[in-house]
Design a protein around this motif. Sequence first.
Motif, PDB file in Angstrom:
ATOM      1  N   LEU A 124      30.616  28.438  23.581  1.00  0.00           N
ATOM      2  CA  LEU A 124      30.611  28.354  25.158  1.00  0.00           C
ATOM      3  C   LEU A 124      31.546  27.418  25.802  1.00  0.00           C
ATOM      4  O   LEU A 124      32.117  26.395  25.204  1.00  0.00           O
ATOM      5  N   LYS A 125      31.848  27.782  26.926  1.00  0.00           N
ATOM      6  CA  LYS A 125      33.042  27.214  27.764  1.00  0.00           C
ATOM      7  C   LYS A 125      32.532  26.033  28.703  1.00  0.00           C
ATOM      8  O   LYS A 125      32.742  24.891  28.719  1.00  0.00           O
ATOM      9  N   TYR A 126      31.370  26.544  29.325  1.00  0.00           N
ATOM     10  CA  TYR A 126      30.960  25.821  30.622  1.00  0.00           C
ATOM     11  C   TYR A 126      29.815  24.969  30.612  1.00  0.00           C
ATOM     12  O   TYR A 126      29.228  24.236  31.198  1.00  0.00           O
ATOM     13  N   VAL A 127      29.101  25.263  29.221  1.00  0.00           N
ATOM     14  CA  VAL A 127      27.807  24.485  28.931  1.00  0.00           C
ATOM     15  C   VAL A 127      27.766  24.065  27.426  1.00  0.00           C
ATOM     16  O   VAL A 127      28.278  24.568  26.662  1.00  0.00           O
ATOM     17  N   LYS A 128      26.755  23.199  27.294  1.00  0.00           N
ATOM     18  CA  LYS A 128      26.547  22.682  25.947  1.00  0.00           C
ATOM     19  C   LYS A 128      25.002  22.332  25.964  1.00  0.00           C
ATOM     20  O   LYS A 128      24.364  22.225  26.863  1.00  0.00           O
ATOM     21  N   VAL A 129      24.512  22.397  24.753  1.00  0.00           N
ATOM     22  CA  VAL A 129      23.085  22.202  24.507  1.00  0.00           C
ATOM     23  C   VAL A 129      22.879  20.834  24.288  1.00  0.00           C
ATOM     24  O   VAL A 129      23.721  20.170  23.193  1.00  0.00           O
ATOM     25  N   LYS A 130      21.936  20.209  24.870  1.00  0.00           N
ATOM     26  CA  LYS A 130      21.330  18.928  24.575  1.00  0.00           C
ATOM     27  C   LYS A 130      20.040  18.838  24.311  1.00  0.00           C
ATOM     28  O   LYS A 130      19.373  19.447  24.798  1.00  0.00           O
ATOM     29  N   THR A 131      19.569  17.676  23.874  1.00  0.00           N
ATOM     30  CA  THR A 131      18.179  17.331  23.773  1.00  0.00           C
ATOM     31  C   THR A 131      17.532  17.474  25.069  1.00  0.00           C
ATOM     32  O   THR A 131      18.010  16.888  25.912  1.00  0.00           O
ATOM     33  N   HIS A 132      16.141  17.695  25.090  1.00  0.00           N
ATOM     34  CA  HIS A 132      15.431  17.684  26.127  1.00  0.00           C
ATOM     35  C   HIS A 132      14.297  16.890  25.923  1.00  0.00           C
ATOM     36  O   HIS A 132      13.560  16.785  24.905  1.00  0.00           O
ATOM     37  N   PRO A 133      13.765  15.982  26.853  1.00  0.00           N
ATOM     38  CA  PRO A 133      12.509  15.131  26.814  1.00  0.00           C
ATOM     39  C   PRO A 133      11.242  15.882  26.572  1.00  0.00           C
ATOM     40  O   PRO A 133      10.532  15.370  26.055  1.00  0.00           O
TER      41      PRO A 133
ATOM     42  N   ALA B 199      20.491  23.190  28.549  1.00  0.00           N
ATOM     43  CA  ALA B 199      21.873  23.610  28.636  1.00  0.00           C
ATOM     44  C   ALA B 199      22.315  22.531  29.930  1.00  0.00           C
ATOM     45  O   ALA B 199      21.992  22.779  30.958  1.00  0.00           O
ATOM     46  N   VAL B 200      23.394  21.882  29.803  1.00  0.00           N
ATOM     47  CA  VAL B 200      24.210  21.152  30.618  1.00  0.00           C
ATOM     48  C   VAL B 200      25.415  21.739  30.801  1.00  0.00           C
ATOM     49  O   VAL B 200      26.251  21.833  30.044  1.00  0.00           O
ATOM     50  N   SER B 201      26.019  21.317  32.280  1.00  0.00           N
ATOM     51  CA  SER B 201      27.469  21.727  32.528  1.00  0.00           C
ATOM     52  C   SER B 201      28.236  20.595  31.645  1.00  0.00           C
ATOM     53  O   SER B 201      28.214  19.392  31.755  1.00  0.00           O
ATOM     54  N   THR B 202      29.524  21.320  31.240  1.00  0.00           N
ATOM     55  CA  THR B 202      30.387  20.434  30.774  1.00  0.00           C
ATOM     56  C   THR B 202      31.527  20.045  31.557  1.00  0.00           C
ATOM     57  O   THR B 202      32.605  19.185  31.405  1.00  0.00           O
ATOM     58  N   GLN B 203      31.544  20.579  32.743  1.00  0.00           N
ATOM     59  CA  GLN B 203      32.389  20.094  34.052  1.00  0.00           C
ATOM     60  C   GLN B 203      31.759  20.560  35.166  1.00  0.00           C
ATOM     61  O   GLN B 203      30.873  21.293  35.518  1.00  0.00           O
ATOM     62  N   PRO B 204      32.369  19.812  36.339  1.00  0.00           N
ATOM     63  CA  PRO B 204      31.692  20.414  37.675  1.00  0.00           C
ATOM     64  C   PRO B 204      32.017  21.903  38.063  1.00  0.00           C
ATOM     65  O   PRO B 204      33.110  22.476  37.733  1.00  0.00           O
ATOM     66  N   LEU B 205      30.980  22.475  38.575  1.00  0.00           N
ATOM     67  CA  LEU B 205      31.026  24.023  38.692  1.00  0.00           C
ATOM     68  C   LEU B 205      30.754  24.249  40.163  1.00  0.00           C
ATOM     69  O   LEU B 205      29.748  23.674  40.777  1.00  0.00           O
ATOM     70  N   LEU B 206      31.604  25.051  40.655  1.00  0.00           N
ATOM     71  CA  LEU B 206      31.346  25.378  42.002  1.00  0.00           C
ATOM     72  C   LEU B 206      30.410  26.701  42.362  1.00  0.00           C
ATOM     73  O   LEU B 206      30.127  27.441  41.274  1.00  0.00           O
ATOM     74  N   ALA B 207      29.765  26.690  43.515  1.00  0.00           N
ATOM     75  CA  ALA B 207      28.751  27.786  43.571  1.00  0.00           C
ATOM     76  C   ALA B 207      29.511  29.092  43.498  1.00  0.00           C
ATOM     77  O   ALA B 207      30.819  29.113  44.208  1.00  0.00           O
ATOM     78  N   GLY B 208      28.873  29.942  42.838  1.00  0.00           N
ATOM     79  CA  GLY B 208      29.613  31.220  42.663  1.00  0.00           C
ATOM     80  C   GLY B 208      30.078  31.315  41.260  1.00  0.00           C
ATOM     81  O   GLY B 208      30.533  32.394  41.139  1.00  0.00           O
ATOM     82  N   SER B 209      30.531  30.321  40.740  1.00  0.00           N
ATOM     83  CA  SER B 209      31.040  30.391  39.366  1.00  0.00           C
ATOM     84  C   SER B 209      30.065  30.899  38.259  1.00  0.00           C
ATOM     85  O   SER B 209      28.918  31.098  38.263  1.00  0.00           O
ATOM     86  N   ILE B 210      30.890  31.749  37.307  1.00  0.00           N
ATOM     87  CA  ILE B 210      30.182  32.271  36.475  1.00  0.00           C
ATOM     88  C   ILE B 210      29.846  31.356  35.037  1.00  0.00           C
ATOM     89  O   ILE B 210      30.830  30.947  34.513  1.00  0.00           O
TER      90      ILE B 210
END
Length: 425
Positions: free
Chosen positions: A6-15, A21-32
């Motif tokens: 994965l390039k733009y997301v990583k898996v983290k624990t959830h409460p 899945a959380v973003s690894t960097q800022p993503l602009l609207a329309g990004s794949i």
Amino acid sequence: MSLDDLKYVKVKTHPTARNQAVSTQPLLAGSIVLSNQAFATVLFENQKGRRCDHCLVLSETLRKCSGCASCCYCDANCQTRHWPSHKKLCKRWNSFASSNEFQALPPHERLDCVLLSYFASPLSANDQLAIFKSLLPGPTHHSPPPTCTPVDGADGLYDRFGNNNFTIHSHLNSFAHGIFPLASRLFNHSCTPNAAARYKLVRGQAVTMEVVALRDIAEGEEICIPYLDPALLQTRQQIFQLTYGFQCTCISCEGLKSVGPIPDVPQDPARLAALEYRLRTFIGVDDLEHCVLRTKPITQSLPSEIRCFLKEDYIEHLSGVFSQSSHDGPYDRALDSGTTLLAMYLLIYPENYPQIGMHALELAKTAWNASMPMNDIVRRQHAMAQVRACLSVSRRILGLYGPEGDGGGPLAEITTLQQLVDQEG
């Protein structure tokens, strides 16, 4: 593709959920955010013979499989690519499909039969199958439907079908079911999602799901998609419990909870019209020519007199009125009901949700049709201003969402209608 790629997301624990899945960097609207090729797909029965069974592309010159005549392909290339998953079904399919056991099943279970049967193929022995088996099963256990060929571990696979299948669509019109294990593994649901799926159809290739950011997403923010239509206001929680085994606590669901019991829609036409006008002014869309569309999430501050419109059957009724009158007239009624429906969409859906853009395009076409027979210059100018305003909204939202499914479609319609508007001056 695996979790490690994965390039733009990583898996983290959830409460509360399994992961997020959380973003690894800022993503602009329309990004794949993610591109995930289908593991298995099956066409709706009314699409068989219209679309290729491998790439799902529409074609008027499909060639039938000579072995079963039930699958159709664009060409020899598609047939060859589909053969590893189809060959174990091919010779047995017609006798299985004509059996009383298969014919007695409802349509959605017949689709499951085909999907489950494909798991018996050699193509199943890959990373996607491993990811699929790692998915959580649904909350209820059902015996798997019959399959064309024996499937090892059918119970465990089928338990993951209902809560992990996706509906594949073109221009938001559904035509197939598909399994996309990585997308299922990554994304949790929200009724106010910041991302949504679109589908890329390329001749000769398996269909690809692209998860697109609907708005700017901050680094470290959870990325969520909708598991079902957020417009299912009254039944969504029941579906979540029965199909997915959770209770949604997104801002929309919490807003609905704060609203409390939903009153009935008034039957008196004059009272109903007055309340629909109140809804449009509250959302800020009563004047299509000058409105600035902003979503307005459901909260306790929703005026009590218009809470009756949160009924699912009202939304369905309103959609039917608009659909009929926008094609056949009267166009004044179409614009009135369509604007009210737009107000509902802005109340229900999140920012840049594709259904808002599609509806804005339909409103633009309706306003254009309404302007054609007008001899009154002032009224015609007002109608043309409505067309431009709705086109602008549609172009912004659907342009951000991007092209999906078959060629042409809404983006091409926007271009054509804009050319007509420009010719009017």
